[in-house]
Design an enzyme around this catalytic site. Structure first.
Site, PDB file in Angstrom:
ATOM      1  N   PRO A  91       0.819  -1.217   0.000  1.00 30.55           N
ATOM      2  CA  PRO A  91       0.000   0.000   0.000  1.00 30.55           C
ATOM      3  C   PRO A  91       0.851   1.265   0.000  1.00 30.55           C
ATOM      4  CG  PRO A  91      -0.508  -1.427   1.901  1.00 30.55           C
ATOM      5  CD  PRO A  91       0.736  -1.955   1.261  1.00 30.55           C
ATOM      6  N   GLU A  92       0.595   2.142  -0.960  1.00 26.82           N
ATOM      7  CA  GLU A  92       1.250   3.449  -1.001  1.00 26.82           C
ATOM      8  C   GLU A  92       0.151   4.506  -0.853  1.00 26.82           C
ATOM      9  OE1 GLU A  92       4.051   3.849  -4.272  1.00 26.82           O
ATOM     10  OE2 GLU A  92       4.288   1.682  -4.417  1.00 26.82           O
TER      11      GLU A  92
END
Ligand code: ZN
Length: 289
Positions: A2-3
């Protein structure tokens, strides 16, 4: 992994469903390393009976603001997903943190690799000093081209490493950094301080464009990411370089290459992301300079 776009998508999804919910208890905390600054009893004690008043994002941290200025900051690291379930659905395997909410729901952190982290802060001041010590500016909030140029000029380092540095800019990771450099037509090894004004501007625009598009597509589900409703994003259908080694470049038809930089895979097109400093580096190595 996840960014910024994935955390933002999760925050937006949760905002609609958990703001105003009262927390009945915190549980499933069976992995002490996930709680760097509190023990399970403390988190449960603080969370129980309090209401979720806000859901925010800073960098890759998801922030839950509870009543009386108490805060939980959740970082999902490699593989963690935050998913909202009905209480009568038993927790998925690898659930290592969960908040039982009123009205029959439960927020679970499902994290097979156990790299996720849950922090407890007892005031917004405490939270702010934690975040400020770790994170640079938000790329989509208040950052101007001029300010971005100043930050670049001040910092040494290769573009790829700079984009991954959370203290330089908050929220980017390996996937979006590669996509951004392709859009900006800049080589990952290029020194950030050598960019011309035009290149700086192109990089700044690329950062915004790639992130805004990815948020619109509800994030990239390359391996395991799902949003708060358990749904994958669609940005993986639009990737231009990441994971495409050997495939043709959508812009110039050249071949996408992969190199290893700081132990991470880096994908780029040698033909349209020209390495303008390569002759210089070669000369240095051979002792001509
Ligand atoms: Zn190309």
């Amino acid at each position: 992994v996840p960014e910024l776009p994935e955390v933002e998508t999760t925050a937006r999804g949760l905002r609609a469903s958990i703001i105003g919910r009262r927390i009945e208890g915190a549980g499933a905390m069976d992995w002490p390393a996930m709680l760097p600054n509190a023990v399970p009893e403390e988190i449960d004690g603080v969370a129980s009976g309090r209401t979720i008043e806000s859901v925010e994002r800073r960098g890759k941290y998801l922030l839950l603001g509870l009543s009386d200025d108490q805060w939980l900051a959740i970082h999902r690291k490699m593989s963690g997903n935050l998913v909202l379930h009905d209480q009568d659905v038993s927790p998925e395997r690898h659930t290592h943190f969960s908040l039982t909410l009123d009205e029959g729901t439960r927020l679970d952190l499902v994290d097979p690799r156990k790299f996720g982290r849950v922090y407890l802060f007892r005031s917004s001041t405490e939270l702010a000093s934690f975040l400020e010590s770790r994170l640079g500016p938000e790329p989509l909030e208040g950052l101007t081209t001029a300010r971005f140029g100043q930050l670049l000029a001040r910092r040494g380092g290769r573009l790829k490493s700079l984009l991954l540095d959370q203290r330089f800019l908050a929220g980017l990771g390996n996937l979006y950094a590669d996509e951004i450099l392709w859009v900006a037509r800049l080589h990952p090894l290029r020194q950030g301080s050598t960019l011309t004004a035009r290149e700086r501007n192109r990089l700044f625009q690329a950062i915004r464009e790639v992130l805004v598009d990815a948020i619109e597509r509800r994030g990239t589900s390359f391996s395991s990411y799902v949003d708060a409703d358990g749904e994958p994003g669609t940005n993986q259908l639009f990737l231009r370089v990441y994971g495409r080694a050997g495939e043709p470049c959508f812009r110039c038809g050249g071949v996408i290459e992969r190199m290893v930089l700081g132990q991470r895979g880096t994908w780029f097109c040698r033909r349209c992301q020209v390495d303008r400093q390569a002759p210089m580096r070669r000369a240095k190595r051979s002792g001509d300079l």
